[in-house]
Motif scaffolding. Structure first.
Motif, PDB file in Angstrom:
ATOM      1  N   GLY A 158       0.819  -1.215   0.000  1.00 23.82           N
ATOM      2  CA  GLY A 158       0.000   0.000   0.000  1.00 23.82           C
ATOM      3  C   GLY A 158       0.847   1.257   0.000  1.00 23.82           C
ATOM      4  N   SER A 159       1.887   1.293   0.843  1.00 21.20           N
ATOM      5  CA  SER A 159       2.717   2.503   0.844  1.00 21.20           C
ATOM      6  C   SER A 159       3.556   2.598  -0.418  1.00 21.20           C
ATOM      7  CB  SER A 159       3.607   2.593   2.084  1.00 21.20           C
ATOM      8  OG  SER A 159       3.526   1.448   2.857  1.00 21.20           O
ATOM      9  N   SER A 160       3.952   1.443  -0.979  1.00 20.16           N
ATOM     10  CA  SER A 160       4.681   1.487  -2.248  1.00 20.16           C
ATOM     11  C   SER A 160       3.829   2.115  -3.332  1.00 20.16           C
ATOM     12  CB  SER A 160       5.088   0.080  -2.693  1.00 20.16           C
ATOM     13  OG  SER A 160       5.965  -0.485  -1.772  1.00 20.16           O
ATOM     14  N   VAL A 161       2.530   1.783  -3.350  1.00 16.72           N
ATOM     15  CA  VAL A 161       1.652   2.368  -4.364  1.00 16.72           C
ATOM     16  C   VAL A 161       1.711   3.886  -4.254  1.00 16.72           C
ATOM     17  CG1 VAL A 161      -0.722   2.628  -5.164  1.00 16.72           C
ATOM     18  CG2 VAL A 161       0.095   0.400  -4.419  1.00 16.72           C
ATOM     19  N   MET A 162       1.676   4.371  -3.014  1.00 21.52           N
ATOM     20  CA  MET A 162       1.715   5.815  -2.827  1.00 21.52           C
ATOM     21  C   MET A 162       3.040   6.395  -3.330  1.00 21.52           C
ATOM     22  SD  MET A 162       1.546   8.049   0.624  1.00 21.52           S
ATOM     23  CE  MET A 162       3.066   7.388   1.225  1.00 21.52           C
ATOM     24  N   THR A 163       4.173   5.819  -2.905  1.00 24.18           N
ATOM     25  CA  THR A 163       5.449   6.407  -3.292  1.00 24.18           C
ATOM     26  C   THR A 163       5.726   6.219  -4.781  1.00 24.18           C
ATOM     27  OG1 THR A 163       6.530   4.390  -2.553  1.00 24.18           O
ATOM     28  CG2 THR A 163       6.575   6.240  -1.044  1.00 24.18           C
ATOM     29  N   LEU A 164       5.201   5.161  -5.355  1.00 26.07           N
ATOM     30  CA  LEU A 164       5.452   4.936  -6.785  1.00 26.07           C
ATOM     31  C   LEU A 164       4.630   5.876  -7.656  1.00 26.07           C
ATOM     32  CD1 LEU A 164       5.639   1.054  -6.806  1.00 26.07           C
ATOM     33  CD2 LEU A 164       7.408   2.547  -7.693  1.00 26.07           C
ATOM     34  N   THR A 165       3.500   6.328  -7.155  1.00 23.88           N
ATOM     35  CA  THR A 165       2.637   7.164  -8.000  1.00 23.88           C
ATOM     36  C   THR A 165       2.735   8.647  -7.643  1.00 23.88           C
ATOM     37  OG1 THR A 165       0.771   6.910  -6.499  1.00 23.88           O
ATOM     38  CG2 THR A 165       0.930   5.336  -8.316  1.00 23.88           C
ATOM     39  N   THR A 166       3.508   8.978  -6.627  1.00 25.39           N
ATOM     40  CA  THR A 166       3.602  10.370  -6.210  1.00 25.39           C
ATOM     41  C   THR A 166       5.059  10.780  -6.226  1.00 25.39           C
ATOM     42  OG1 THR A 166       1.930   9.711  -4.606  1.00 25.39           O
ATOM     43  CG2 THR A 166       2.732  11.964  -4.456  1.00 25.39           C
ATOM     44  N   THR A 167       5.379  11.890  -6.879  1.00 26.27           N
ATOM     45  CA  THR A 167       6.772  12.316  -6.838  1.00 26.27           C
ATOM     46  C   THR A 167       7.067  12.749  -5.406  1.00 26.27           C
ATOM     47  OG1 THR A 167       6.331  14.641  -7.286  1.00 26.27           O
ATOM     48  CG2 THR A 167       6.638  13.219  -9.187  1.00 26.27           C
ATOM     49  N   PRO A 168       8.285  12.538  -4.962  1.00 29.00           N
ATOM     50  CA  PRO A 168       8.630  12.931  -3.600  1.00 29.00           C
ATOM     51  C   PRO A 168       8.307  14.397  -3.326  1.00 29.00           C
ATOM     52  CG  PRO A 168      10.330  11.551  -4.471  1.00 29.00           C
ATOM     53  CD  PRO A 168       9.384  11.799  -5.604  1.00 29.00           C
ATOM     54  N   ASN A 169       8.459  15.234  -4.365  1.00 27.86           N
ATOM     55  CA  ASN A 169       8.118  16.636  -4.159  1.00 27.86           C
ATOM     56  C   ASN A 169       6.642  16.809  -3.825  1.00 27.86           C
ATOM     57  OD1 ASN A 169      10.535  17.859  -4.374  1.00 27.86           O
ATOM     58  ND2 ASN A 169       9.963  19.148  -6.117  1.00 27.86           N
ATOM     59  N   GLN A 170       5.795  16.122  -4.591  1.00 25.70           N
ATOM     60  CA  GLN A 170       4.361  16.192  -4.304  1.00 25.70           C
ATOM     61  C   GLN A 170       4.076  15.659  -2.911  1.00 25.70           C
ATOM     62  OE1 GLN A 170       2.871  13.778  -7.460  1.00 25.70           O
ATOM     63  NE2 GLN A 170       2.335  15.512  -8.752  1.00 25.70           N
ATOM     64  N   LEU A 171       4.781  14.583  -2.604  1.00 24.98           N
ATOM     65  CA  LEU A 171       4.570  13.928  -1.316  1.00 24.98           C
ATOM     66  C   LEU A 171       4.889  14.882  -0.166  1.00 24.98           C
ATOM     67  CD1 LEU A 171       3.750  11.022  -0.863  1.00 24.98           C
ATOM     68  CD2 LEU A 171       6.132  10.482  -0.439  1.00 24.98           C
ATOM     69  N   THR A 172       6.036  15.531  -0.287  1.00 21.37           N
ATOM     70  CA  THR A 172       6.423  16.443   0.786  1.00 21.37           C
ATOM     71  C   THR A 172       5.510  17.664   0.787  1.00 21.37           C
ATOM     72  OG1 THR A 172       8.146  17.128  -0.723  1.00 21.37           O
ATOM     73  CG2 THR A 172       8.799  15.761   1.105  1.00 21.37           C
ATOM     74  N   GLN A 195      13.031  16.140  -8.058  1.00 22.89           N
ATOM     75  CA  GLN A 195      13.011  14.748  -8.499  1.00 22.89           C
ATOM     76  C   GLN A 195      12.575  14.630  -9.941  1.00 22.89           C
ATOM     77  OE1 GLN A 195      13.250  11.531  -7.539  1.00 22.89           O
ATOM     78  NE2 GLN A 195      13.925  11.672  -5.442  1.00 22.89           N
ATOM     79  N   VAL A 196      11.990  15.702 -10.453  1.00 28.57           N
ATOM     80  CA  VAL A 196      11.559  15.743 -11.848  1.00 28.57           C
ATOM     81  C   VAL A 196      12.181  17.002 -12.426  1.00 28.57           C
ATOM     82  CG1 VAL A 196       9.580  15.877 -13.386  1.00 28.57           C
ATOM     83  CG2 VAL A 196       9.389  14.646 -11.227  1.00 28.57           C
ATOM     84  N   VAL A 197      12.623  16.915 -13.678  1.00 25.98           N
ATOM     85  CA  VAL A 197      13.328  18.025 -14.304  1.00 25.98           C
ATOM     86  C   VAL A 197      12.583  19.348 -14.135  1.00 25.98           C
ATOM     87  CG1 VAL A 197      13.987  18.964 -16.552  1.00 25.98           C
ATOM     88  CG2 VAL A 197      14.668  16.646 -15.916  1.00 25.98           C
ATOM     89  N   GLU A 198      11.285  19.378 -14.506  1.00 19.51           N
ATOM     90  CA  GLU A 198      10.573  20.660 -14.483  1.00 19.51           C
ATOM     91  C   GLU A 198      10.436  21.214 -13.059  1.00 19.51           C
ATOM     92  OE1 GLU A 198       6.798  19.944 -16.272  1.00 19.51           O
ATOM     93  OE2 GLU A 198       6.004  18.880 -14.529  1.00 19.51           O
ATOM     94  N   TYR A 205      12.526  16.663 -22.093  1.00 19.87           N
ATOM     95  CA  TYR A 205      12.862  15.828 -20.941  1.00 19.87           C
ATOM     96  C   TYR A 205      12.217  16.330 -19.661  1.00 19.87           C
ATOM     97  CZ  TYR A 205      16.535  13.966 -23.946  1.00 19.87           C
ATOM     98  OH  TYR A 205      17.217  13.373 -24.960  1.00 19.87           O
ATOM     99  N   ARG A 206      11.240  17.254 -19.772  1.00 21.72           N
ATOM    100  CA  ARG A 206      10.759  17.946 -18.568  1.00 21.72           C
ATOM    101  C   ARG A 206      10.152  17.023 -17.532  1.00 21.72           C
ATOM    102  NH1 ARG A 206       7.548  18.539 -22.739  1.00 21.72           N
ATOM    103  NH2 ARG A 206       5.276  18.317 -22.545  1.00 21.72           N
ATOM    104  N   LYS A 207       9.641  15.871 -17.949  1.00 21.43           N
ATOM    105  CA  LYS A 207       9.013  14.950 -16.991  1.00 21.43           C
ATOM    106  C   LYS A 207       9.980  13.883 -16.484  1.00 21.43           C
ATOM    107  CE  LYS A 207       4.737  16.577 -17.553  1.00 21.43           C
ATOM    108  NZ  LYS A 207       4.162  17.402 -16.475  1.00 21.43           N
ATOM    109  N   TYR A 208      11.235  13.944 -16.926  1.00 25.44           N
ATOM    110  CA  TYR A 208      12.191  12.899 -16.558  1.00 25.44           C
ATOM    111  C   TYR A 208      12.697  13.071 -15.129  1.00 25.44           C
ATOM    112  CZ  TYR A 208      12.950  10.887 -21.225  1.00 25.44           C
ATOM    113  OH  TYR A 208      12.810  10.246 -22.420  1.00 25.44           O
ATOM    114  N   SER A 209      13.170  11.965 -14.572  1.00 26.21           N
ATOM    115  CA  SER A 209      13.915  12.047 -13.321  1.00 26.21           C
ATOM    116  C   SER A 209      15.345  12.437 -13.676  1.00 26.21           C
ATOM    117  CB  SER A 209      13.902  10.691 -12.632  1.00 26.21           C
ATOM    118  OG  SER A 209      15.032  10.575 -11.795  1.00 26.21           O
ATOM    119  N   PRO A 210      15.949  13.365 -12.923  1.00 24.02           N
ATOM    120  CA  PRO A 210      17.323  13.768 -13.244  1.00 24.02           C
ATOM    121  C   PRO A 210      18.291  12.581 -13.247  1.00 24.02           C
ATOM    122  CG  PRO A 210      16.410  15.175 -11.527  1.00 24.02           C
ATOM    123  CD  PRO A 210      15.417  14.093 -11.768  1.00 24.02           C
ATOM    124  N   ASN A 211      18.001  11.558 -12.457  1.00 22.13           N
ATOM    125  CA  ASN A 211      18.903  10.403 -12.407  1.00 22.13           C
ATOM    126  C   ASN A 211      18.987   9.658 -13.728  1.00 22.13           C
ATOM    127  OD1 ASN A 211      19.414  10.897  -9.735  1.00 22.13           O
ATOM    128  ND2 ASN A 211      17.755   9.585  -9.027  1.00 22.13           N
TER     129      ASN A 211
END
Lengths: 275, 296, 304
Positions: free
Chosen positions: A122-136, C121-124, C157-163
């Protein structure tokens, strides 16, 4: 490989789950985890499994990504399972020497593995679908009331976000340093515990030095880009609820009701057969 | 101790949806005592290749023989292999960890289980080979300059007395003088010890002056494997894979195209200068002859 | 570079007394301490440097590792403050605490290690980080992110992860992150030192485009000689001082001096120089293959 850890690894895809407000996803994850402990009986977990299955399907993230996260807790899981299996008092099923597996033990062990497994997935689903920036961002907004109690919410959120960004980089770095020391015939595998712990020094010292250097560089880069804490900032992706987010909340409430109802009602309907 | 690669392939993430073929059917022979340049752009497979040579990575298919023995066979001493085939990674200074330079260099030989005396002797010799002065031996490696740190890290591998020394981008991040100093030092130690040296680089300019054989990698395959001047003749093909011949080569080609009677095989400044000088000497001689004929 | 001059004339600075960056008698010292914290000595990283950079110029600062060029660069963004002397950026003294954020916005900075300066975590999201800090309204952040990513050719590449990006691509994202703050001047501190030749070319091309098209003042710190031949002016640093300055041609004429300073010249310049020493009537400071060929033609006609 060290890179296999998926927690905190965003999976890029276009799905309704990806588009949901992070607060919805955070809230849902918390409610889902609570539900795992609140539901009673296997029918409740049936509903939880169904709910999780549908969310995974909607998220368009391949299932194996979620399972990868499980690998890291296999050890923990097996320990708890074994403890519960043997150490729960109750009606014995199998007797091995002085240990006995009880009916209650089996029940508890299965429940626990389901709970832990669902929790991780369940938490993986959240982290996989949400960028860490959005999450924070989501966390920051949800925890904003704590600001009044002088909790530095923005700073904590920023620290989390940066930590997540650097996990894969430091993993790779660990890999590199390890190989470099192996090339100098380092031995990380043999010997007793003390020797092994000592053998990690050539790995950990360079790793810490590198982490500090990176932290230093990053702090400078952030200052150079006018970062000065959370006060004057605007948002590139401000959070505001859309229609789909309200619908999602309704669905989650529906799920909770269904889960509780299933746990309570179905056994009764089936004539009190308790598994 | 020759190394032979027989149809070696390496696939990353074989069980995933996107396997990457980092090495594709690579067959090579690295005989004793050669000075080899291994060239390719980022992602060409050159770093993957060198990690196979000392057994840090395992080939997905194919075989690697060190001194006639299959390194993947049971009972093959891999630790010995890593000591005999010394690999210096990119930015090797990032692996330093001891409180002083000398102890750090001792790490490799210590792992080989040698006697204290032998360890000290090897560390001392290795530090001398990379040209580090005694004054620095008991300083913290973190107080040294970038170029010095790199020398210490190279000494750390040399102290194991390898038969083959592989250096992955040894000049990355150094300033021009630092780059020349490191390369000259490597050339010198090659000369003094006679060991095989493999220089991994993406710069033709850097290696042209030193090596006697160039292996060009592209997309996990060996594209060319020949003497430098033969390889540089293929400058158009090299460009197509994101590489280039040394700038001198281009100047000489341009001169030839303009009708100058010079060889376009020059790959270093010195060779080009001599070539042009000789050409002008011929011009002057021809003019004198002409004038002589007219006078007569 | 008539367009550059036009731009300079157009920036309203009639007396021409203050360019975008003005450094006067800058000295920067730091105290070295041993492990117990006792003072071991004082290192002078920048020693009495003065320079003026006009709006729209492309200035390169060359120097070997440890010559003080990076320390100098960090003064232009108010990351370091002078021990003595003064640095003005767009007329503002970097020592003035109230002006710090204006200065950092006016003079954006790109650093050496591509991994250690990308926050998003994303380019943009990373490109939006600067404007967010400045308090730019959301709609405008998106516009700025789009235009900046397009300016460095990284929009797709705006949606890419920098990694997932190469070193050169990461550095272009970093540059976009700075452009999105709409600086008048961009300071690049060895942006190519950790890149392969391909990445180096990408970054330098992007930087030149910024200078040519967007008219952003560029201050490029580097030790790669090929990167400075397009600069309007070059400063060469050694031991914290400016050892040489002039146009690339003037600077590259000093082959011996550059070698003394642990630097190098492009191969074609070196070849011309060596022929010159052999008595060929070669001009000083040959920078390109084309110039070399023309010069050699003259040599031929001289002997014929």
């Amino acid at each position: 490989m060290l890179r296999d850890i998926t927690l905190g690894q965003y999976y890029q895809a276009e799905s309704v789950i990806h588009r949901l407000d992070p607060r919805v996803k955070l809230g849902t994850t918390v409610l889902f985890i609570i539900s795992l402990f609140a539901f009673d009986g296997f029918w409740g977990y049936g509903v939880a499994a169904l709910f999780l299955g549908i969310v995974i399907k909607l998220s368009k993230v391949p299932f194996k990504f979620m399972v990868k996260g499980m690998k890291s807790i296999v050890f923990l899981l097996s320990v708890t399972v074994i403890f519960n299996l043997f150490l729960t008092p109750g009606e014995p099923l199998v007797q091995i020497w002085k240990l006995s597996i009880t009916r209650e033990g089996v029940r508890l062990a299965v429940l626990l593995s389901i709970r832990l497994g669902f929790l991780i997935i369940g938490s993986s689903v959240m982290t996989l679908t949400t960028t860490p920036n959005q999450l924070t961002d989501g966390l920051e907004r949800m925890l904003r009331p704590l600001n009044k109690m002088r909790v530095p919410v923005h700073e904590i959120a920023m620290m989390m976000s940066i930590a997540l960004r650097f996990i894969p980089i430091l993993m790779e770095e660990t890999d590199k340093i390890m190989k470099a020391q192996l090339a100098r015939c380092a031995d990380f595998e043999s010997g007793n515990l003390v020797r092994r712990a000592k053998s990690l020094v050539p790995l950990l010292v360079p790793l810490f030095i590198s982490a500090f250097r990176r932290a230093n560089d990053l702090a400078m880069a952030m200052e150079a880009r006018c970062y000065r804490g959370g006060d004057h900032r605007t948002r590139m992706k401000p959070l505001h609820y859309e229609k789909r987010d309200y619908i999602a909340y309704l669905i989650v409430i529906g799920y909770l009701v269904a889960g509780v109802a299933a746990g309570k009602l179905i056994p009764v309907l089936l004539g009190g057969v308790v598994l | 101790m020759p190394i032979i690669l027989d149809k070696v392939s390496h696939i990353y993430g074989e069980d995933t949806t996107m396997p990457v073929r980092a090495l594709d059917n690579v067959s090579l022979v690295l005989p004793d005592g050669q000075f080899i340049g291994l060239i390719g752009h980022t992602g060409s497979g050159k770093s993957t290749l060198v990690q196979h040579l000392n057994g840090l990575m395992k080939a997905t298919s194919g075989a690697i023989y060190f001194n006639g023995e299959d390194i993947d066979s049971d009972g093959f001493d891999r630790k010995m292999l890593r000591a005999r085939v010394g690999l210096v990674f990119q930015y090797p200074e990032h692996q330093l960890f001891e409180t002083d330079v000398f102890s750090d260099v001792c790490f490799g030989p210590k792992n080989l289980g040698l006697s204290k005396k032998e360890i000290d002797l090897r560390a001392y010799e290795a530090l001398k080979l990379v040209g580090l002065e005694d004054d620095y031996f008991y300083q913290s490696p973190f107080d040294l300059s970038g170029g010095q740190k790199r020398r210490v890290a190279i000494a750390g591998v040399l102290a194991m007395k390898p038969d083959v020394l592989i250096l992955d981008e040894p000049t990355a991040g150094l300033d021009p003088r630092g780059r020349d100093e490191i390369l000259d030092q490597i050339a010198r130690l090659k000369q003094e010890t006679g060991i095989t040296v493999v220089l991994v680089s993406h710069s033709m300019d850097d290696v042209a002056k030193y090596v006697d054989r160039i292996i060009v990698m592209n997309k996990g395959r060996v594209l060319y494997d020949d003497e430098p001047k033969e390889v540089f003749k293929r400058y158009r093909e090299l460009e197509a894979v994101g590489l280039a011949a040394p700038q001198v080569t281009y100047i000489m080609k341009a001169l030839r195209e303009k009708g100058y009677d010079v060889s376009d095989e020059a790959t270093t400044i010195g060779e080009a200068r001599e070539e042009i000088k000789n050409y002008f000497a011929r011009l002057v001689a021809a003019r004198k002859e002409r004038q002589g004929a007219e006078d007569a | 570079m008539s367009s550059t001059q036009q731009n300079f004339a157009g920036c309203g600075d009639r007396e021409g007394k203050m360019g975008i960056v003005k450094v006067r008698d800058l000295i920067y010292e730091y105290i070295r301490r041993d492990e117990e914290g006792n003072v071991e000595g004082i290192t002078t990283a920048v020693d009495d440097v003065s320079l003026d950079i006009r709006q729209g110029e492309f200035v390169a600062v060359l120097g070997h590792n440890g010559s003080g060029k990076s320390t100098l660069a960090k003064h232009l963004n108010a990351i370091l403050y002078p021990t003595e002397g003064t640095v003005w950026v767009d007329g503002k003294d970097t020592k003035d605490d109230a002006a710090v954020w204006d200065i950092r916005q006016t003079a954006g900075m790109v650093f050496q290690n591509p991994d250690n300066q990308i926050i998003g975590q994303v380019v943009e999201e990373d490109v939006g980080f600067g404007p967010e800090n400045m308090g730019v309204p959301t709609k405008e952040i998106w516009e700025r992110v789009e235009e900046s990513l397009k300016a460095v050719g990284m929009y797709q590449y705006r949606k890419y992860s920098p990694n997932k990006l190469s070193g050169g691509q990461k550095q272009r994202v970093s540059i976009a992150g700075v452009i999105a703050m709409h600086p008048k001047c961009i300071v690049l501190d060895e942006p190519t030192a950790m890149l392969d030749p391909q990445g180096r070319r990408e970054v330098i091309r992007a930087v030149r485009a910024l200078n040519d098209v967007e008219r952003i003042t560029v201050i490029l710190i580097t030790h790669y000689m090929e990167e400075v031949i397009y600069a309007d002016r070059v400063y060469v640093m050694d031991k914290g001082r400016i050892a040489l300055q002039g146009t690339p041609r003037e600077v590259f004429s000093e082959v011996e001096k550059l070698k003394e300073l642990r630097l190098d010249v492009p191969q074609v310049t070196l070849l011309a120089h060596e022929l010159r020493r052999e008595g060929f009537p070669m001009p000083k400071g040959v920078l390109t293959d084309q110039e070399f060929l023309e010069a050699l033609e003259h040599c031929v006609s001289a002997v014929m």
